[in-house]
Design a protein around this motif. Structure first.
Motif: not given
Length: 269
Positions: A228-255
């Motif tokens: 929906v995010a892509v088809e509605s023009g709210l995000a590109t696949r590249q932007e979604l991959r960047r957000v997904a990577e942010a989640w993984r970065t947060w998940g690796a934070e010891e604090d």
């Protein structure tokens, strides 16, 4: 008669059900449990894979629990959950909360968890939940409030995730900040006796962070939400991959720490 106009933002991708199957009556409906009696008839609206439904069924051994969901596919999992737990006092059916196919006064407990944020008209939904609730019963709803979620540390890209999710959910006809609105919606639906509480989920241990960040990273690129995010023009696949990577970065934070805030209403009929 009103009918559903919103699109369920998450869909039923494995990354979504990974979260839904984790939910129990204790971690997701504790505010309701004191009102449930062994002979009650219960309606669980938006039951999904049925983990909360099955828990509620064990609390009403002389009663029944009906799980209702708009999606037929997920009900197969709900039936399997009940069978695996040896719960025999449940049934599952499809339906629209805006136009429930039950007579007036059919249940003593009508419950919805993380449902009203995804429907097109939550006030009409609550009116219907009230209609099928017998006098002396309760209508219970609990919804997250995305605007009230907070986390640490402030990893770049996480604010982008929150902004994007809220825009996608609203584009689908839902309200991601539903938790804070539940009381207002209940009053508009005609309830006069409403108990209002809040509840939280907290993900901070290494295992919790890995699980929560992983399912959101996967959901961001693979679920209906991503489509929906892509088809509605709210995000590109590249932007979604960047957000997904942010989640993984947060998940690796010891604090790392993530808190989900929920509004809860227990409406007496």
């Amino acid at each position: 008669m009103a009918h559903e106009t919103a699109v369920y933002t998450h869909g039923h991708h494995e990354s979504v059900l990974r979260s839904h199957r984790w939910r129990t009556a204790d971690n997701s409906a504790a505010y309701l449990l004191g009102a449930v009696r062994p002979d009650h008839r219960v309606l669980d609206v938006g039951c999904g894979p049925g983990t909360i439904t099955a828990d509620l069924a064990t609390l009403v051994p002389q009663g029944t629990v009906t799980g209702l969901d708009a999606a037929e596919g997920v009900l197969a999992q709900a039936r399997e959950t009940a069978a695996e737990r040896g719960v025999s006092n449940t049934e599952f059916t499809t339906g629209d909360v805006h136009a429930l196919h039950f007579p007036d006064d059919s249940f003593e407990v009508v419950h919805a968890h993380q449902t009203l944020q995804h429907v097109g008209d939550p006030v009409t939904a609550l009116r219907e939940m009230r209609r099928v609730c017998a006098p002396g019963g309760v209508v219970a709803a609990r919804d997250a409030d995305y605007g009230g979620m907070f986390w640490y540390p402030q990893v770049p890209g996480m604010d982008e995730w929150l902004d994007l999710y809220r825009r996608v959910a609203r584009a689908n006809g839902g309200e991601p900040d539903a938790g804070r609105r539940l009381h207002a919606w209940a009053r508009q639906a005609g309830f006069a006796d409403v108990e209002i509480t809040t509840g939280t989920w907290c993900f901070a241990s290494p295992g919790e962070r890995a699980w929560w960040s992983g399912l959101w990273a996967d959901r961001t690129v693979d679920s209906r939400y991503a489509t929906v995010a892509v088809e509605s023009g709210l995000a590109t696949r590249q932007e979604l991959r960047r957000v997904a990577e942010a989640w993984r970065t947060w998940g690796a934070e010891e604090d790392g720490w993530f808190t989900v805030v929920h509004g809860e209403i227990l409406c007496h009929v």
